[in-house]
Design a protein around this motif. Sequence first.
Motif, PDB file in Angstrom:
ATOM      1  N   GLY A 152       0.819  -1.195   0.000  1.00 24.74           N
ATOM      2  CA  GLY A 152       0.000   0.000   0.000  1.00 24.74           C
ATOM      3  C   GLY A 152       0.858   1.252   0.000  1.00 24.74           C
ATOM      4  N   LEU A 153       0.242   2.370  -0.268  1.00 24.59           N
ATOM      5  CA  LEU A 153       0.968   3.638  -0.301  1.00 24.59           C
ATOM      6  C   LEU A 153       1.401   4.103   1.084  1.00 24.59           C
ATOM      7  N   ASP A 154       0.732   3.608   2.119  1.00 24.58           N
ATOM      8  CA  ASP A 154       1.035   4.036   3.481  1.00 24.58           C
ATOM      9  C   ASP A 154       1.960   3.076   4.213  1.00 24.58           C
ATOM     10  N   GLY A 155       2.589   2.146   3.498  1.00 32.30           N
ATOM     11  CA  GLY A 155       3.541   1.241   4.118  1.00 32.30           C
ATOM     12  C   GLY A 155       2.966  -0.087   4.554  1.00 32.30           C
ATOM     13  N   ASN A 156       1.701  -0.339   4.252  1.00 36.71           N
ATOM     14  CA  ASN A 156       1.128  -1.634   4.620  1.00 36.71           C
ATOM     15  C   ASN A 156       1.396  -2.662   3.520  1.00 36.71           C
ATOM     16  N   ILE A 157       1.350  -3.929   3.910  1.00 34.73           N
ATOM     17  CA  ILE A 157       1.554  -5.034   2.982  1.00 34.73           C
ATOM     18  C   ILE A 157       0.377  -5.986   3.118  1.00 34.73           C
ATOM     19  N   SER A 158      -0.117  -6.496   2.012  1.00 38.98           N
ATOM     20  CA  SER A 158      -1.202  -7.469   2.017  1.00 38.98           C
ATOM     21  C   SER A 158      -0.795  -8.702   1.224  1.00 38.98           C
ATOM     22  N   TYR A 159      -1.112  -9.862   1.773  1.00 42.85           N
ATOM     23  CA  TYR A 159      -0.907 -11.142   1.098  1.00 42.85           C
ATOM     24  C   TYR A 159      -2.292 -11.759   0.956  1.00 42.85           C
ATOM     25  N   SER A 160      -2.651 -12.178  -0.243  1.00 41.59           N
ATOM     26  CA  SER A 160      -3.978 -12.746  -0.485  1.00 41.59           C
ATOM     27  C   SER A 160      -3.865 -14.167  -0.992  1.00 41.59           C
ATOM     28  N   TYR A 161      -4.849 -14.980  -0.595  1.00 42.16           N
ATOM     29  CA  TYR A 161      -4.884 -16.385  -1.011  1.00 42.16           C
ATOM     30  C   TYR A 161      -6.322 -16.792  -1.296  1.00 42.16           C
ATOM     31  N   PHE A 162      -6.521 -17.638  -2.299  1.00 41.13           N
ATOM     32  CA  PHE A 162      -7.791 -18.329  -2.463  1.00 41.13           C
ATOM     33  C   PHE A 162      -7.724 -19.561  -1.577  1.00 41.13           C
ATOM     34  N   ILE A 163      -8.870 -20.004  -1.111  1.00 38.77           N
ATOM     35  CA  ILE A 163      -8.932 -21.232  -0.333  1.00 38.77           C
ATOM     36  C   ILE A 163      -9.315 -22.363  -1.269  1.00 38.77           C
ATOM     37  N   ASN A 164      -8.450 -23.367  -1.319  1.00 34.79           N
ATOM     38  CA  ASN A 164      -8.648 -24.532  -2.187  1.00 34.79           C
ATOM     39  C   ASN A 164      -8.954 -24.139  -3.633  1.00 34.79           C
ATOM     40  N   GLY A 165      -8.329 -23.060  -4.100  1.00 40.97           N
ATOM     41  CA  GLY A 165      -8.475 -22.629  -5.483  1.00 40.97           C
ATOM     42  C   GLY A 165      -9.808 -21.979  -5.821  1.00 40.97           C
ATOM     43  N   ASP A 166     -10.642 -21.724  -4.833  1.00 43.10           N
ATOM     44  CA  ASP A 166     -11.976 -21.170  -5.055  1.00 43.10           C
ATOM     45  C   ASP A 166     -11.975 -19.670  -4.745  1.00 43.10           C
ATOM     46  N   ALA A 167     -12.216 -18.851  -5.757  1.00 44.31           N
ATOM     47  CA  ALA A 167     -12.184 -17.393  -5.591  1.00 44.31           C
ATOM     48  C   ALA A 167     -13.313 -16.862  -4.712  1.00 44.31           C
ATOM     49  N   ARG A 168     -14.309 -17.694  -4.425  1.00 44.31           N
ATOM     50  CA  ARG A 168     -15.400 -17.259  -3.542  1.00 44.31           C
ATOM     51  C   ARG A 168     -14.989 -17.296  -2.079  1.00 44.31           C
ATOM     52  N   HIS A 169     -13.867 -17.937  -1.784  1.00 39.49           N
ATOM     53  CA  HIS A 169     -13.362 -18.045  -0.411  1.00 39.49           C
ATOM     54  C   HIS A 169     -11.901 -17.630  -0.424  1.00 39.49           C
ATOM     55  N   PHE A 170     -11.585 -16.574   0.311  1.00 38.46           N
ATOM     56  CA  PHE A 170     -10.196 -16.117   0.288  1.00 38.46           C
ATOM     57  C   PHE A 170      -9.772 -15.538   1.627  1.00 38.46           C
ATOM     58  N   LEU A 171      -8.448 -15.558   1.823  1.00 43.44           N
ATOM     59  CA  LEU A 171      -7.829 -14.991   3.024  1.00 43.44           C
ATOM     60  C   LEU A 171      -6.987 -13.798   2.612  1.00 43.44           C
ATOM     61  N   ILE A 172      -6.949 -12.817   3.486  1.00 43.30           N
ATOM     62  CA  ILE A 172      -6.072 -11.680   3.280  1.00 43.30           C
ATOM     63  C   ILE A 172      -5.300 -11.468   4.581  1.00 43.30           C
ATOM     64  N   VAL A 173      -4.000 -11.395   4.477  1.00 45.63           N
ATOM     65  CA  VAL A 173      -3.142 -11.076   5.612  1.00 45.63           C
ATOM     66  C   VAL A 173      -2.711  -9.630   5.418  1.00 45.63           C
ATOM     67  N   ASN A 174      -3.079  -8.774   6.355  1.00 44.54           N
ATOM     68  CA  ASN A 174      -2.720  -7.357   6.278  1.00 44.54           C
ATOM     69  C   ASN A 174      -1.723  -7.049   7.382  1.00 44.54           C
ATOM     70  N   VAL A 175      -0.603  -6.442   7.015  1.00 42.58           N
ATOM     71  CA  VAL A 175       0.387  -6.012   7.998  1.00 42.58           C
ATOM     72  C   VAL A 175       0.570  -4.508   7.812  1.00 42.58           C
ATOM     73  N   PHE A 176       0.260  -3.764   8.864  1.00 42.57           N
ATOM     74  CA  PHE A 176       0.308  -2.308   8.825  1.00 42.57           C
ATOM     75  C   PHE A 176       1.543  -1.790   9.560  1.00 42.57           C
ATOM     76  N   PRO A 177       1.925  -0.535   9.321  1.00 43.39           N
ATOM     77  CA  PRO A 177       3.096   0.021   9.999  1.00 43.39           C
ATOM     78  C   PRO A 177       2.939   0.050  11.529  1.00 43.39           C
ATOM     79  N   ASN A 178       1.698   0.201  11.994  1.00 38.92           N
ATOM     80  CA  ASN A 178       1.457   0.233  13.434  1.00 38.92           C
ATOM     81  C   ASN A 178      -0.006  -0.104  13.714  1.00 38.92           C
ATOM     82  N   GLU A 179      -0.327  -0.282  14.981  1.00 38.98           N
ATOM     83  CA  GLU A 179      -1.684  -0.679  15.367  1.00 38.98           C
ATOM     84  C   GLU A 179      -2.712   0.400  15.039  1.00 38.98           C
ATOM     85  N   GLU A 180      -2.358   1.653  15.227  1.00 35.38           N
ATOM     86  CA  GLU A 180      -3.285   2.751  14.937  1.00 35.38           C
ATOM     87  C   GLU A 180      -3.682   2.761  13.461  1.00 35.38           C
TER      88      GLU A 180
END
Length: 181
Positions: A82-110
């Motif tokens: 992201g433009l503000d320093g965050n990073i996102s990792y995305s995954y489909f679950i079992n290859g199905d685009a209707r079910h997905f996970l996103i891991v978001n890591v931000f610069p800080n908790e705020e």
Amino acid sequence: MKRWIWGVSAVLLLSLTTGCTYKGMQKMTKEEVNKINMKTFKEGSLRQRMQGTTLNTALLQTLKAECSKRGIRLTHETYAEGLDGNISYSYFINGDARHFLIVNVFPNEEERIRKMAAVYGTGDGQGINIYSKAGEANVISTKNNTALVYSSSGVKQSKYSKEIKEVFKSVLSNVSNHIAP
């Protein structure tokens, strides 16, 4: 005769220049194509993961291992900054685009609280929450500067909610106080 020598020299010089330029252009074109098709990025990411130099590697490996224990395959991995320093990792679950996970890591908790509230209308607390909005079911789990999101839509909405809650709980219990974006 002078003109002839001058002409031959010009043609020879032009040929040499074109030949060098052509090879240089081929190399530059190949590099640009690799950037466009993300080959360079993928090679760098793979090298970084194999060497374990990214601080998020442990988080992602734990997520994949916990999902695997429950028979859930994470596929179609994508990565975005992201433009503000965050990073996102995305995954489909079992290859199905209707079910997905996103891991978001931000610069800080705020920043996590602010962004999660803007995107999902919540996600500001600690722990695991379930939210339904506009025909989508979300499981959101947060800790410090990290947010894990499971979202689903379609006929089999929330198919993996129970398993994903357990995955998120396990993954976040192993998260250090600060993961770097």
